[in-house]
Design an enzyme around this catalytic site. Structure first.
Site, mmCIF file in Angstrom:
data_model
loop_
_atom_site.group_PDB
_atom_site.id
_atom_site.type_symbol
_atom_site.label_atom_id
_atom_site.label_comp_id
_atom_site.label_asym_id
_atom_site.label_seq_id
_atom_site.Cartn_x
_atom_site.Cartn_y
_atom_site.Cartn_z
ATOM 1 N N THR A 85 39.797 38.968 154.085
ATOM 2 C CA THR A 85 40.835 38.071 153.583
ATOM 3 C C THR A 85 40.309 36.889 152.763
ATOM 4 O OG1 THR A 85 42.244 38.665 155.412
ATOM 5 C CG2 THR A 85 42.739 36.582 154.323
ATOM 6 N N ASP A 206 49.288 42.468 157.711
ATOM 7 C CA ASP A 206 47.891 42.560 158.149
ATOM 8 C C ASP A 206 47.819 42.485 159.676
ATOM 9 O OD1 ASP A 206 44.909 42.391 157.496
ATOM 10 O OD2 ASP A 206 45.175 40.599 158.722
ATOM 11 N N HIS A 210 46.277 45.499 162.046
ATOM 12 C CA HIS A 210 45.159 45.341 162.993
ATOM 13 C C HIS A 210 45.572 45.769 164.396
ATOM 14 C CE1 HIS A 210 42.093 43.355 160.636
ATOM 15 N NE2 HIS A 210 42.986 42.533 160.137
ATOM 16 N N ASP A 251 45.205 41.581 149.392
ATOM 17 C CA ASP A 251 43.775 41.298 149.366
ATOM 18 C C ASP A 251 42.903 42.521 149.657
ATOM 19 O OD1 ASP A 251 44.830 41.274 151.925
ATOM 20 O OD2 ASP A 251 43.678 39.554 152.629
ATOM 21 N N HIS A 252 43.455 43.499 150.382
ATOM 22 C CA HIS A 252 42.698 44.692 150.798
ATOM 23 C C HIS A 252 43.670 45.623 151.505
ATOM 24 C CE1 HIS A 252 43.131 42.950 154.705
ATOM 25 N NE2 HIS A 252 42.585 41.827 154.271
ATOM 26 N N HIS A 356 39.526 46.423 158.186
ATOM 27 C CA HIS A 356 39.180 46.498 156.762
ATOM 28 C C HIS A 356 37.880 45.740 156.590
ATOM 29 C CE1 HIS A 356 40.707 42.342 156.596
ATOM 30 N NE2 HIS A 356 41.669 42.799 157.388
#
Ligand code: AMP
Ligand code: ZN
Ligand code: ZN
Length: 419
Positions: A85, A206, A210, A251-252, A356
């Site tokens: 992040t 996110d 997770h 971001d990913h 990630h």
């Protein structure tokens, strides 16, 4: 009773940590848009943390699908290494690879300062001396264009002495409705006080990824909720009648990891001789005494199974994370990188199923999202994947901001997406 005490302690701890965070808007007085800047359009740069490149289709996020249809979309956006992040948010707003802007990970050690940076430590997050490059809002403010942030990595720190004119201390408790209303309030300010660049950050997808993994119903739910908020935001912004360009990025991505067979700290590493950061898919070793590097590297190379071992001098070039790129000298002397979906895990608590951080050129699930719509953008266009360093030249073009400093991002994207 024990349970009650635990609960009371939990409430107390949470109350304590939130009490330290200010939920009020911070405003820098005495700043005004110049007359030239008042003529410019507006950009809202939205980041949906961990919004994998395929989530909108996978979970039928109908509002985002409709918005990208009216604008442009990339097959994916390629995040920088490590796909975490803090490095990537700061790459997006500086146009620099992490090793070039200094925020090399969410948490890292700086051997020259003899200090750790941590995303959980407010004193570090708000200390501008950790941050290199010139973030978009700093560039804007330097050219008498006002900026605002409803969160972004770096936006709470005076970088080159400059904060966004309007900003907030990071606090997930502020309700989304309030955040959206604030954006509209900003856009309804008098022209000389109205921000032209607004950053907006959404962490929920996110978190779900997770906790439950990218394929879980909870992640679907988080995507759906985010999608509804995007609709609320765009509808509310439309009431202002202003020419607003939206850039929606992440971001990913996210991948389901192997939680059963994780790797312990390799036996070859003597923790008396190395500072160890990680774990996860990337472990970095800072030698307390450089003479320990050679022999440990040799041992690790022999021992390594399921992960790669590099010295800072032989990290693959495409990661931009080796000796030559290490402008802030914050990258470890040695790096251990697991092959997806494996991770290093040093504690007895089981790891979360989603993560990630992997090399995005090898692991497609790390790819991020890019959609953009608004008066400046072409319509109904799909472009190939591109690197997230290219967002900086795009936003500066949209806002007519000049820069002379060298960045990593290229102008090609601008030609592909702008009318
Ligand atoms: P990770 O997914 O491990 O890379 O970490 C992402 C975390 O960064 C999320 O839990 C966010 O809540 C947190 N985060 C994002 N922006 C900020 C910020 N400005 N200050 C502190 N934490 C943040
Ligand atoms: Zn993230
Ligand atoms: Zn994450």
């Amino acid at each position: 009773m024990k349970r009650f005490l635990f609960f009371a302690a939990f409430l107390f701890w949470n109350g304590l940590s939130y009490a330290q965070v200010d939920t009020t808007q911070r405003v820098i007085q005495d700043r005004h848009n110049s007359t030239e800047q008042q003529q410019k359009p507006y950009v809202i740069l939205i980041s949906a943390d961990g919004f994998r490149y395929d989530y909108a289709d996978k979970y039928q996020a109908k509002n985002l699908l409709a918005l990208r249809q009216k604008g442009v979309q990339a097959e994916s956006m390629i995040p920088s290494f490590p796909t975490k992040t803090f490095p990537n948010h700061y790459t997006i707003v500086t146009g620099l690879y992490p090793a070039h802007h200094g925020l090399v990970n969410n948490n890292f050690y700086d051997p020259q300062r003899k200090e750790h940076y941590s995303m959980r430590d407010r004193s570090k997050v708000e200390d501008g001396s950790w941050y290199g490059g010139t973030p978009l809002w700093v560039l804007a403010e330097q050219q008498q264009m006002l900026s605002a942030s409803f969160f972004w990595v770096g936006s709470e720190a005076p970088i080159q002495g400059i904060l966004p004119t309007y900003h907030y201390q990071y606090n997930e408790q502020i309700p989304m409705e309030k955040r959206i209303q604030t954006v509209v309030d900003w856009l309804n300010l008098q022209e000389d006080r109205r921000p032209h660049l607004i950053t907006f950050y959404m962490p929920e997808v996110d978190h779900a990824g997770h906790r439950f993994g990218p394929d879980a119903p909870e992640t679907r739910q988080a995507v759906q909720e985010l999608d509804a908020h995007i609709r609320q935001l765009t509808d509310a912004v439309a009431t202002t009648g202003l020419p607003v360009n939206f850039v929606f990025v992440s971001d990913h991505g996210m991948i389901e990891i192997d939680t059963k067979d994780t790797y312990p700290l390799p036996a070859a590493i003597d923790t008396a001789k190395f500072m160890v950061s990680g774990p996860g898919m990337l472990v970095e070793l800072h030698a307390k005494d450089k003479s320990a590097i050679k022999s440990t590297y040799k041992k690790l190379k022999k021992e390594a199974k399921g992960y790669q071992v590099y010295k800072k001098s032989n990290v693959p070039k495409h990661l931009h994370y080796g000796k030559k790129d290490d402008r802030y000298r914050r990258i470890g002397d040695m790096l251990l990188l697991t092959d997806a979906p494996k991770i290093f895990h040093f504690s007895t608590r089981p790891p979360s199923p989603g993560t990630h951080g992997y090399d995005a050129t090898k692991v497609k699930a790390m790819h991020a999202t890019f959609y953009a719509w608004g008066p400046a953008f072409r319509q109904g266009v799909t472009i190939p994947s591109f690197e997230n360093i290219d967002i900086y030249p795009l936003v500066t073009e949209l806002l007519g901001l000049r820069y002379n400093h060298k960045i990593d991002g290229k102008k090609k994207l601008v030609r592909e997406v702008i009318k």
